[in-house]
Motif scaffolding. Sequence first.
Motif, PDB file in Angstrom:
ATOM      1  N   LYS A  28     -15.491   2.251   2.242  1.00  0.00           N
ATOM      2  CA  LYS A  28     -15.876   3.534   2.952  1.00  0.00           C
ATOM      3  C   LYS A  28     -14.928   4.790   2.106  1.00  0.00           C
ATOM      4  CE  LYS A  28     -12.230   3.268   6.115  1.00  0.00           C
ATOM      5  NZ  LYS A  28     -11.268   3.467   7.253  1.00  0.00           N
ATOM      6  N   ASN A  29     -15.508   5.808   2.115  1.00  0.00           N
ATOM      7  CA  ASN A  29     -14.760   7.125   1.604  1.00  0.00           C
ATOM      8  C   ASN A  29     -14.442   6.568   0.093  1.00  0.00           C
ATOM      9  OD1 ASN A  29     -14.802   8.377   3.886  1.00  0.00           O
ATOM     10  ND2 ASN A  29     -13.172   7.082   4.654  1.00  0.00           N
ATOM     11  N   ALA A  30     -15.375   5.877  -0.628  1.00  0.00           N
ATOM     12  CA  ALA A  30     -15.010   5.667  -2.157  1.00  0.00           C
ATOM     13  C   ALA A  30     -14.779   6.748  -3.135  1.00  0.00           C
ATOM     14  CB  ALA A  30     -16.214   4.820  -2.508  1.00  0.00           C
ATOM     15  N   SER A  31     -13.895   6.899  -3.721  1.00  0.00           N
ATOM     16  CA  SER A  31     -13.670   7.857  -4.655  1.00  0.00           C
ATOM     17  C   SER A  31     -12.933   9.186  -4.034  1.00  0.00           C
ATOM     18  CB  SER A  31     -14.792   8.224  -5.737  1.00  0.00           C
ATOM     19  OG  SER A  31     -14.874   7.277  -6.321  1.00  0.00           O
ATOM     20  N   MET A  32     -12.863   9.322  -2.759  1.00  0.00           N
ATOM     21  CA  MET A  32     -12.290  10.571  -2.010  1.00  0.00           C
ATOM     22  C   MET A  32     -10.765  10.366  -2.136  1.00  0.00           C
ATOM     23  SD  MET A  32     -14.995  11.242   1.150  1.00  0.00           S
ATOM     24  CE  MET A  32     -13.876  12.812   1.480  1.00  0.00           C
ATOM     25  N   TRP A  33     -10.413  11.801  -2.069  1.00  0.00           N
ATOM     26  CA  TRP A  33      -8.852  11.704  -2.095  1.00  0.00           C
ATOM     27  C   TRP A  33      -8.514  11.470  -0.720  1.00  0.00           C
ATOM     28  CZ3 TRP A  33      -5.593  11.823  -5.831  1.00  0.00           C
ATOM     29  CH2 TRP A  33      -6.011  12.260  -7.222  1.00  0.00           C
ATOM     30  N   ASP A  34      -7.178  10.857  -0.476  1.00  0.00           N
ATOM     31  CA  ASP A  34      -6.722  10.506   1.029  1.00  0.00           C
ATOM     32  C   ASP A  34      -5.337  10.458   0.980  1.00  0.00           C
ATOM     33  OD1 ASP A  34      -6.904   9.318   3.361  1.00  0.00           O
ATOM     34  OD2 ASP A  34      -7.405   7.424   2.849  1.00  0.00           O
ATOM     35  N   ILE A  35      -4.797  10.419   2.138  1.00  0.00           N
ATOM     36  CA  ILE A  35      -3.292  10.691   2.709  1.00  0.00           C
ATOM     37  C   ILE A  35      -2.519   9.550   1.541  1.00  0.00           C
ATOM     38  CG2 ILE A  35      -3.238   9.043   4.373  1.00  0.00           C
ATOM     39  CD1 ILE A  35      -1.702  12.464   4.597  1.00  0.00           C
ATOM     40  N   SER A  36      -1.314   9.583   1.313  1.00  0.00           N
ATOM     41  CA  SER A  36      -0.437   8.889   0.505  1.00  0.00           C
ATOM     42  C   SER A  36      -0.733   7.313   0.722  1.00  0.00           C
ATOM     43  CB  SER A  36       0.830   8.847   0.927  1.00  0.00           C
ATOM     44  OG  SER A  36       1.330  10.422   0.881  1.00  0.00           O
ATOM     45  N   VAL A  37      -0.868   6.947   1.916  1.00  0.00           N
ATOM     46  CA  VAL A  37      -1.134   5.329   2.308  1.00  0.00           C
ATOM     47  C   VAL A  37      -1.672   5.200   3.756  1.00  0.00           C
ATOM     48  CG1 VAL A  37       0.115   3.116   2.421  1.00  0.00           C
ATOM     49  CG2 VAL A  37       1.029   4.676   0.750  1.00  0.00           C
ATOM     50  N   ALA A  38      -2.600   4.415   3.617  1.00  0.00           N
ATOM     51  CA  ALA A  38      -3.153   3.955   4.799  1.00  0.00           C
ATOM     52  C   ALA A  38      -3.310   2.441   4.792  1.00  0.00           C
ATOM     53  CB  ALA A  38      -4.453   4.770   5.351  1.00  0.00           C
ATOM     54  N   GLY A  39      -3.475   1.522   5.691  1.00  0.00           N
ATOM     55  CA  GLY A  39      -3.891   0.425   5.823  1.00  0.00           C
ATOM     56  C   GLY A  39      -3.907  -0.503   7.319  1.00  0.00           C
ATOM     57  N   HIS A  40      -4.097  -1.639   7.349  1.00  0.00           N
ATOM     58  CA  HIS A  40      -4.061  -2.480   8.610  1.00  0.00           C
ATOM     59  C   HIS A  40      -2.908  -2.900   8.852  1.00  0.00           C
ATOM     60  CE1 HIS A  40      -8.561  -2.012   7.835  1.00  0.00           C
ATOM     61  NE2 HIS A  40      -8.543  -2.049   9.160  1.00  0.00           N
ATOM     62  N   ILE A  41      -2.301  -3.172  10.161  1.00  0.00           N
ATOM     63  CA  ILE A  41      -1.412  -4.033  10.609  1.00  0.00           C
ATOM     64  C   ILE A  41      -1.826  -5.301  10.880  1.00  0.00           C
ATOM     65  CG2 ILE A  41       0.177  -4.284  12.402  1.00  0.00           C
ATOM     66  CD1 ILE A  41       0.206  -1.297  12.887  1.00  0.00           C
ATOM     67  N   SER A  42      -1.041  -6.093  10.059  1.00  0.00           N
ATOM     68  CA  SER A  42      -1.599  -7.510   9.904  1.00  0.00           C
ATOM     69  C   SER A  42      -0.876  -8.154  11.334  1.00  0.00           C
ATOM     70  CB  SER A  42      -1.045  -8.537   8.721  1.00  0.00           C
ATOM     71  OG  SER A  42      -1.642  -7.793   7.551  1.00  0.00           O
ATOM     72  N   THR A  43      -1.531  -9.300  11.799  1.00  0.00           N
ATOM     73  CA  THR A  43      -1.087 -10.265  12.849  1.00  0.00           C
ATOM     74  C   THR A  43       0.408 -10.507  12.547  1.00  0.00           C
ATOM     75  OG1 THR A  43      -3.274 -11.160  13.276  1.00  0.00           O
ATOM     76  CG2 THR A  43      -1.428 -12.303  13.988  1.00  0.00           C
ATOM     77  N   GLY A  44       1.177 -10.300  13.590  1.00  0.00           N
ATOM     78  CA  GLY A  44       2.785 -10.737  13.631  1.00  0.00           C
ATOM     79  C   GLY A  44       3.329  -9.595  12.929  1.00  0.00           C
ATOM     80  N   GLN A  45       2.954  -8.370  12.330  1.00  0.00           N
ATOM     81  CA  GLN A  45       3.492  -7.224  11.846  1.00  0.00           C
ATOM     82  C   GLN A  45       3.686  -6.123  12.985  1.00  0.00           C
ATOM     83  OE1 GLN A  45       1.741  -5.873   8.462  1.00  0.00           O
ATOM     84  NE2 GLN A  45       3.505  -6.475   7.244  1.00  0.00           N
ATOM     85  N   ASP A  46       4.777  -5.374  12.806  1.00  0.00           N
ATOM     86  CA  ASP A  46       4.914  -4.038  13.465  1.00  0.00           C
ATOM     87  C   ASP A  46       4.373  -3.036  12.677  1.00  0.00           C
ATOM     88  OD1 ASP A  46       6.939  -3.284  12.046  1.00  0.00           O
ATOM     89  OD2 ASP A  46       8.443  -4.336  13.371  1.00  0.00           O
TER      90      ASP A  46
END
Length: 183
Positions: free
Chosen positions: A57-75
């Motif tokens: 999704k949103n391939a080659s588009m500019w984006d905020i510094s960092v984004a990602g999922h919260i894995s199981t067991g992580q805050d």
Amino acid sequence: MNNELIDVLDENGIKTGEILSRDEIHKKGLWHRSIVVAIINNKNEILLQQRSEKKEKNASMWDISVAGHISTGQDALSAAAREINEEVSISLGYNVDIKSFRYMFSYRTMQKFSDDFIENQFYDFFILRKENDIDIKDIKMQESEVQAIKFVSINELIDMIDKNTIVDRKPIYDELINYLHRY
């Protein structure tokens, strides 16, 4: 195939006890949580990343510094530090400290990219402000995720939003612009 394991949430953001792979969660359109981080340098500029052309999704588009999922067991804070160290590792002689993050707010979105990719997501938005100078050449990109990086001013960010050359994250950009105007 992305087999990262993620906690399934209900529509109120409460864990259901079910854990599924990232791919399964998106295929079924189940609620889950992600983080978004804006990294700001000592010139009050925001680090942006250009997403890989191979992203689903949103391939080659500019984006905020960092984004990602919260894995199981992580805050959220641990996930934010992990994503920074994975996607745009900043070579400053130390890892990102979770105490350096400023929590801004949380919100949720519902988007359907295709029949097999539905994103029902809660986002936790953080700002990481670096008072010492960050040299762009000291940042290592995760090439499978990021194809370019740059710092932009508030006005450049507003221009990118107006021209739709950046991933749509309106609630985040509104808050980020208000925050930057105070500095």
